[in-house]
Design a protein around this motif. Structure first.
Motif, PDB file in Angstrom:
ATOM      1  N   ALA B 168      22.439  37.691 -27.984  1.00 54.36           N
ATOM      2  CA  ALA B 168      21.165  36.988 -28.138  1.00 54.36           C
ATOM      3  C   ALA B 168      20.415  36.961 -26.812  1.00 54.36           C
ATOM      4  O   ALA B 168      19.183  37.048 -26.763  1.00 54.36           O
ATOM      5  CB  ALA B 168      21.420  35.568 -28.638  1.00 54.36           C
ATOM      6  N   GLN B 169      21.192  36.862 -25.763  1.00 49.92           N
ATOM      7  CA  GLN B 169      20.584  36.860 -24.429  1.00 49.92           C
ATOM      8  C   GLN B 169      19.933  38.221 -24.151  1.00 49.92           C
ATOM      9  O   GLN B 169      18.798  38.292 -23.678  1.00 49.92           O
ATOM     10  CB  GLN B 169      21.686  36.570 -23.404  1.00 49.92           C
ATOM     11  CG  GLN B 169      21.166  36.270 -22.023  1.00 49.92           C
ATOM     12  CD  GLN B 169      22.244  35.663 -21.134  1.00 49.92           C
ATOM     13  OE1 GLN B 169      23.343  35.335 -21.603  1.00 49.92           O
ATOM     14  NE2 GLN B 169      21.944  35.509 -19.861  1.00 49.92           N
ATOM     15  N   ARG B 182       5.875  33.541 -24.663  1.00 45.64           N
ATOM     16  CA  ARG B 182       5.939  32.468 -25.653  1.00 45.64           C
ATOM     17  C   ARG B 182       6.685  33.040 -26.864  1.00 45.64           C
ATOM     18  O   ARG B 182       6.137  33.816 -27.645  1.00 45.64           O
ATOM     19  CB  ARG B 182       4.515  32.070 -26.023  1.00 45.64           C
ATOM     20  CG  ARG B 182       4.434  30.822 -26.842  1.00 45.64           C
ATOM     21  CD  ARG B 182       2.997  30.298 -26.883  1.00 45.64           C
ATOM     22  NE  ARG B 182       2.917  29.208 -27.843  1.00 45.64           N
ATOM     23  CZ  ARG B 182       3.432  28.002 -27.606  1.00 45.64           C
ATOM     24  NH1 ARG B 182       3.982  27.743 -26.440  1.00 45.64           N
ATOM     25  NH2 ARG B 182       3.361  27.061 -28.536  1.00 45.64           N
ATOM     26  N   ILE B 183       7.947  32.662 -26.968  1.00 48.07           N
ATOM     27  CA  ILE B 183       8.809  33.254 -27.987  1.00 48.07           C
ATOM     28  C   ILE B 183       9.333  32.183 -28.932  1.00 48.07           C
ATOM     29  O   ILE B 183       9.908  31.186 -28.492  1.00 48.07           O
ATOM     30  CB  ILE B 183      10.007  33.972 -27.327  1.00 48.07           C
ATOM     31  CG1 ILE B 183       9.496  35.029 -26.320  1.00 48.07           C
ATOM     32  CG2 ILE B 183      10.906  34.615 -28.377  1.00 48.07           C
ATOM     33  CD1 ILE B 183      10.588  35.722 -25.531  1.00 48.07           C
ATOM     34  N   ALA B 204      19.500  30.675 -22.569  1.00 47.67           N
ATOM     35  CA  ALA B 204      19.974  31.122 -21.258  1.00 47.67           C
ATOM     36  C   ALA B 204      19.036  32.186 -20.694  1.00 47.67           C
ATOM     37  O   ALA B 204      18.691  32.169 -19.507  1.00 47.67           O
ATOM     38  CB  ALA B 204      21.392  31.674 -21.384  1.00 47.67           C
ATOM     39  N   ALA B 205      18.621  33.111 -21.555  1.00 49.07           N
ATOM     40  CA  ALA B 205      17.739  34.183 -21.082  1.00 49.07           C
ATOM     41  C   ALA B 205      16.383  33.634 -20.658  1.00 49.07           C
ATOM     42  O   ALA B 205      15.811  34.041 -19.639  1.00 49.07           O
ATOM     43  CB  ALA B 205      17.560  35.227 -22.183  1.00 49.07           C
ATOM     44  N   MET B 206      15.877  32.689 -21.457  1.00 47.45           N
ATOM     45  CA  MET B 206      14.584  32.091 -21.123  1.00 47.45           C
ATOM     46  C   MET B 206      14.688  31.379 -19.772  1.00 47.45           C
ATOM     47  O   MET B 206      13.827  31.543 -18.901  1.00 47.45           O
ATOM     48  CB  MET B 206      14.167  31.097 -22.206  1.00 47.45           C
ATOM     49  CG  MET B 206      13.849  31.741 -23.553  1.00 47.45           C
ATOM     50  SD  MET B 206      12.369  32.781 -23.549  1.00 47.45           S
ATOM     51  CE  MET B 206      11.082  31.532 -23.763  1.00 47.45           C
ATOM     52  N   VAL B 213      11.076  26.749 -22.772  1.00 50.40           N
ATOM     53  CA  VAL B 213      11.131  26.897 -24.218  1.00 50.40           C
ATOM     54  C   VAL B 213      10.312  25.773 -24.831  1.00 50.40           C
ATOM     55  O   VAL B 213      10.604  24.604 -24.609  1.00 50.40           O
ATOM     56  CB  VAL B 213      12.584  26.812 -24.735  1.00 50.40           C
ATOM     57  CG1 VAL B 213      12.606  26.810 -26.248  1.00 50.40           C
ATOM     58  CG2 VAL B 213      13.420  27.959 -24.178  1.00 50.40           C
ATOM     59  N   ASP B 214       9.283  26.135 -25.564  1.00 51.39           N
ATOM     60  CA  ASP B 214       8.477  25.111 -26.233  1.00 51.39           C
ATOM     61  C   ASP B 214       9.211  24.715 -27.512  1.00 51.39           C
ATOM     62  O   ASP B 214       9.345  25.520 -28.429  1.00 51.39           O
ATOM     63  CB  ASP B 214       7.103  25.698 -26.560  1.00 51.39           C
ATOM     64  CG  ASP B 214       6.219  24.669 -27.267  1.00 51.39           C
ATOM     65  OD1 ASP B 214       6.748  23.631 -27.728  1.00 51.39           O
ATOM     66  OD2 ASP B 214       5.004  24.916 -27.359  1.00 51.39           O
TER      67      ASP B 214
END
Lengths: 338, 338
Positions: B168-169, B182-183, B204-206, B213-214
Motif C-alpha cells: 500500500a505504501q 490530495r489522495i 506511512a507513505a503520505m 491526510v485530510d
DNA sequence: CTGAAAGCGCTTACAG
DNA sequence: CTGAAAGCGCTTACAG
C-alpha cells in the motif's frame, strides 16, 4: 484428538459394536430404549465414526468428486458452492478435482483419484462434461456420475441443466419487444455446448418475429471480455450499426459495453447490451448488464442430491434422470427501447 | 473398478506385501532389483493403493482441508486453485470446507469434518484465519494448521502472507510520484485484518512525503463495489475534490470508477483510481485498474508445502514458520499524472 | 431384535 | 534387507 471408537461407545452402553453401528446408520431393528441409550452415549463421548474405517469395510466413501475444468472461474465457483452445500446437507464431503484436458496425463490423474479415494459419485461441470474420453473413464470405473449442463446426454446417472435455448429466446423476445430489429449476436466458443443452444434460441426468436438475421452482425467469441471488446469494435463499426447486442455470456457482453463506452456510444440510449449467466462481471459493469440468471449452484446441488439421495433420484426420474431447472431473466440498466 | 490390492502385487512379484508397501512409500532398505521388479508389477497391474486402508492403519489421511469463508469469491477461488495445485503435486487431496461463522453450529461442523476425515492438515484463508475460536478448534484437535494472510500470528504450524503495508505504501508512493497530493482513501472493513495494514501503508507513505491526510477524504467501505460507488459519491462531491482515489480492494475501486463515469469525471485525466488485489474486476473495468497483485495462489500453495513437505517446512523456518511472499505493482490505465 | 466372527487393505512394530 | 503377525475401526454376512 477424537480417539473415541465404536468399541468405547459399545462398552459404555453395554451393547455390541454392531448395535452401535446400527444406531449410527439409522438401520431398523433396534429396540427404542437401546437406540436412545446408544445415542446418549454417542453424544456424551462426542463419538465421530472414522470415515476411513467405514469406507474400508463398506463400499461407500462418503466422498463425492467435483470434476471441473478451471476452478478459478466464476462459473466454477458457483457450481462448487452448490455442490458443497449439497454435500454438507447430507454429511458427505467434496473433493475438488481439477481436470486439464490439455495436460499430458490427465486421464491417469483422474483414474488415480477415483481409485485412491473410492469416490461414491462424481459431479462433472461444463465444458468437460461433454468429453467422451472422460465419460468413458467414469463408466469404466463404475462411478455414478451426474453432469451439470451437458450438451449431450450420454448414459450417466443423470444430468441437471437449464433451458439455454429457451432463455436465449426469451432474451431476444425481450429485445424485440423493446423495438429492436437489428440485433447483433456474439456467439460463444464451439467448445461450450451451450453456445449452440443460445444461438438457436436467438435465431428462433428472430424467425418467430419475422426478422431476418444479418449474418454480418453475428460473430464468434471465446467467452472472454477481450473477445467481446474486439468483436464489439467490428460490430459497432458496421455501416448499419445494430441497436442491440446480445452476447452469449456476460464477459463478452461486458467487452462490448466497454467498447461502446470507448467509442462514445451511450448505453442503453444508443445501444442495448445484454449477456447471459448473471456472472459477477454483469454487476461490475455500469450500467449493470441485463442478463439471464443461470441456476448454477442449484444445478450442482441437485446433482449431489441425485447422487446420494435415492428418494430424490426417484423423484427426478430414477437412473439417468434428466432434470431441468428454471432460469430467470434479470433486467438491469444496459437495455432500453430502440 | 480398481480391485488390485497390495496382495495381488506381492503375489505376482513373489515378495511380501510389506516389501510392496516399502517400495510404494519410497522407504529405504529394498534391494534395487526387488524395487524395480515391484515397480514393474505395480505398473502392469495398474495398482493404486487404497487411501482409506492406508490412512486407517497409518496415522495419515493424505487429505488436507481448505477452510474458507465464502468459496464463491474471486479471492477464494485463487486460494483454492493454489491449494489444489499444491496437493496435486504431492499426491494429496483437498477437501474444501466452507465455514460460516454466523451459522448456529459451525464449530460442530468443523469438528465433525476434522474427526471424520482425519485430516493431515488445514489451510485457512482470510478472514476466518483470524478467528480465535476456530483456531482453538484446530489446536485442540492437534491439527497442523497453516494460515494464509492472517492478521495476527497465533501459535500455528505456520503462516504465509504478503506485505500489505508495504504494498500500500508503494502504491501511494507511486501516486505521489505522479504528482498527486490530495489522495482519497477508501478503507476496507475492520473484519479483514488486511484493511488496517493497507491503511497504515497509505498513511506511512503520505507522512514520509510530508503530505497531510485530510480525514474527510478517508472513508470506510465493506469491500463491495456498491460501497465503493456510494463512498465515491461522497468523495467526488467534496468541495476540494481529490485528484486520486486509492481503495483497499479492487471491487471498491471499481465502484469509485463507475461513480466517476456517471458523474462525467474522466479517468485518469481528472481522477486517478487504484485498487488492491488484482481481482478479476480490475480487468473487467475500463480503463483497467492499476492495482497490487496479491500472490493468492502462491500463498496457498506454499501453505500446502509447509504442511506436507518437511524439507520445505525446514527451509521456511520450521514449525511456526512465517513466510512472506512477494507482491507486484500492476500499473494499468486508471492512473495518470495529477 | 442382538451379537460373535471375519474381513476390508493397508501399515506398524517386531524378528531375523 | 525381508517377512509373519497383529491391528487400525468399522461393516458384512451369518447365527440365533
Amino acid at each position: 484428538m477424537s480417539v473415541v471408537t465404536i468399541k468405547d461407545v459399545a462398552a459404555r452402553a453395554g451393547v455390541s459394536p454392531k448395535t452401535v453401528s446400527r444406531v449410527i446408520n439409522g438401520e431398523a431393528h433396534v429396540r427404542p430404549e437401546l437406540r436412545d441409550l446408544v445415542q446418549k452415549v454417542v453424544a456424551e463421548l462426542d463419538y465421530r465414526p472414522n470415515a476411513f474405517a467405514r469406507s474400508l469395510s463398506s463400499s461407500r466413501s462418503y466422498l463425492l468428486g467435483l470434476f471441473i475444468d478451471d476452478p478459478v472461474s466464476g462459473y466454477a465457483a458457483d457450481v462448487q458452492h452448490g455442490a458443497l452445500m449439497g454435500c454438507r446437507a447430507r454429511s458427505y464431503h467434496l473433493v475438488v478435482e481439477p481436470v486439464d484436458l490439455t495436460a499430458p496425463d490427465w486421464a491417469g490423474e483422474v483414474r488415480a483419484s477415483i481409485a485412491a479415494l473410492r469416490l461414491d459419485g462424481a459431479v462433472v461441470a461444463p465444458p468437460i462434461c461433454d468429453d467422451a474420453a472422460l465419460m468413458a473413464i467414469f463408466a469404466e470405473a463404475g462411478l455414478p456420475t451426474v453432469l451439470v449442463a451437458p450438451s449431450i446426454a450420454p448414459p450417466t446417472s443423470g444430468t441437471v441443466r437449464m433451458d439455454d435455448r429457451r432463455a436465449a429466446q426469451e432474451m431476444t423476445d425481450y429485445l424485440i419487444a423493446l423495438g429492436h430489429r437489428r440485433i447483433g449476436f456474439v456467439q460463444g466458443p464451439l467448445s461450450h455446448s451451450a453456445s449452440a443452444r443460445r444461438e438457436e434460441g436467438f435465431r428462433a426468436a428472430m424467425a418467430a418475429a419475422g426478422l431476418a438475421v444479418d449474418e454480418s452482425c453475428v460473430m464468434r467469441g471465446d467467452f472472454t471480455s477481450r473477445s467481446g471488446m474486439e468483436l464489439g469494435e467490428h460490430l459497432l463499426a458496421l455501416p448499419e450499426r445494430p441497436t442491440a447486442a446480445f452476447a452469449a455470456n456476460d464477459d463478452m457482453a461486458l467487452g462490448v459495453l466497454i467498447t461502446a463506452m470507448k467509442l462514445g456510444i451511450a448505453v442503453p440510449e444508443q445501444l442495448s447490451v445484454c449477456g447471459f449467466d448473471d456472472a459477477p462481471s454483469s454487476r461490475a459493469a455500469w450500467p449493470q448488464l441485463t442478463t439471464v440468471r443461470q441456476p448454477k449452484a442449484e444445478m450442482a446441488m441437485a446433482a449431489v442430491d441425485i447422487l446420494v439421495d435415492p428418494e430424490f433420484r426417484r423423484k427426478a426420474g430414477g437412473e439417468g434422470s434428466q432434470l431441468m431447472l428454471p432460469h430467470e431473466m434479470v433486467v438491469r440498466g444496459s437495455t432500453g427501447p430502440a
